[in-house]
Motif scaffolding. Structure first.
Motif, short mmCIF file in Angstrom:
data_model
loop_
_atom_site.label_atom_id
_atom_site.label_comp_id
_atom_site.label_asym_id
_atom_site.label_seq_id
_atom_site.Cartn_x
_atom_site.Cartn_y
_atom_site.Cartn_z
N GLU A 1 0.83 -1.21 0.00
CA GLU A 1 0.00 0.00 0.00
C GLU A 1 0.86 1.27 0.00
OE1 GLU A 1 -3.17 0.19 2.93
OE2 GLU A 1 -3.38 -1.99 2.84
N VAL A 2 1.92 1.27 0.80
CA VAL A 2 2.80 2.43 0.87
C VAL A 2 3.49 2.64 -0.48
CG1 VAL A 2 4.89 3.38 1.93
CG2 VAL A 2 3.16 2.26 3.36
N ILE A 3 3.96 1.57 -1.08
CA ILE A 3 4.63 1.67 -2.39
C ILE A 3 3.66 2.22 -3.44
CG2 ILE A 3 5.67 0.33 -4.26
CD1 ILE A 3 6.92 -1.43 -1.99
N GLU A 4 2.43 1.72 -3.44
CA GLU A 4 1.43 2.24 -4.39
C GLU A 4 1.15 3.72 -4.14
OE1 GLU A 4 -0.19 1.30 -7.22
OE2 GLU A 4 1.33 -0.27 -7.09
N ARG B 1 3.97 5.62 -5.59
CA ARG B 1 3.95 5.61 -7.06
C ARG B 1 2.96 6.61 -7.64
NH1 ARG B 1 4.26 -0.84 -7.92
NH2 ARG B 1 6.52 -1.00 -7.83
N ASN B 2 1.88 6.85 -6.92
CA ASN B 2 0.85 7.75 -7.40
C ASN B 2 1.16 9.22 -7.13
OD1 ASN B 2 -0.80 5.72 -8.46
ND2 ASN B 2 -1.66 5.29 -6.45
N LYS B 3 2.29 9.50 -6.51
CA LYS B 3 2.66 10.88 -6.20
C LYS B 3 3.61 11.41 -7.28
CE LYS B 3 2.68 12.18 -1.95
NZ LYS B 3 1.43 12.84 -2.13
N GLU B 4 3.50 12.69 -7.55
CA GLU B 4 4.39 13.31 -8.53
C GLU B 4 5.78 13.53 -7.95
OE1 GLU B 4 2.99 16.65 -10.76
OE2 GLU B 4 0.93 15.90 -10.68
#
Length: 120
Positions: A93-96, A99-102
């Protein structure tokens, strides 16, 4: 069966044991130890082994002795690290989330971990 044949049979059993260990999913450090010991038991001279693996003669002798006295347990890592604060699912969850952050901000990550998982 004479003593020499018995020694050769025992050595082959040790080599087979090391082969099985090498083929398993092991840490790179354990792999290097096991390969060095296997090569030594197979009759390679320490100088050759050290050139191939980039290790010292002491390294080879030490791990060979550990294997001879303790078996596979002697060449395994003694310390496996501590248990993590997050579960595998939480890590994913943390990795996802990242990944979704600029861009990544450490303070924002700290806040996220504390609010979502109670980890400080």
């Amino acid at each position: 069966m004479n003593n020499l044949q018995l020694q050769q049979k025992d050595r082959q059993k040790e080599i087979d044991c090391l082969e099985s260990f090498i083929k398993s999913d092991i840490d790179a450090r354990e792999l290097k130890r096991a390969i060095a010991v296997r090569m030594a038991l197979s009759g390679n001279i320490y100088h050759e082994i050290s050139k191939i693996l980039g290790v010292s003669n002491f390294f080879i002798g030490y791990w060979k002795k550990q294997f001879k006295t303790k078996g596979i347990a002697g060449i395994k890592l003694g310390h496996k690290g501590s248990k993590g604060y997050l579960t595998a699912l939480q890590n994913t969850e943390v990795i996802e989330w990242l990944r979704n952050k600029e861009y990544w901000n450490l303070d924002e990550l700290v806040t996220y971990l504390e609010q979502e998982f109670g980890v400080i």
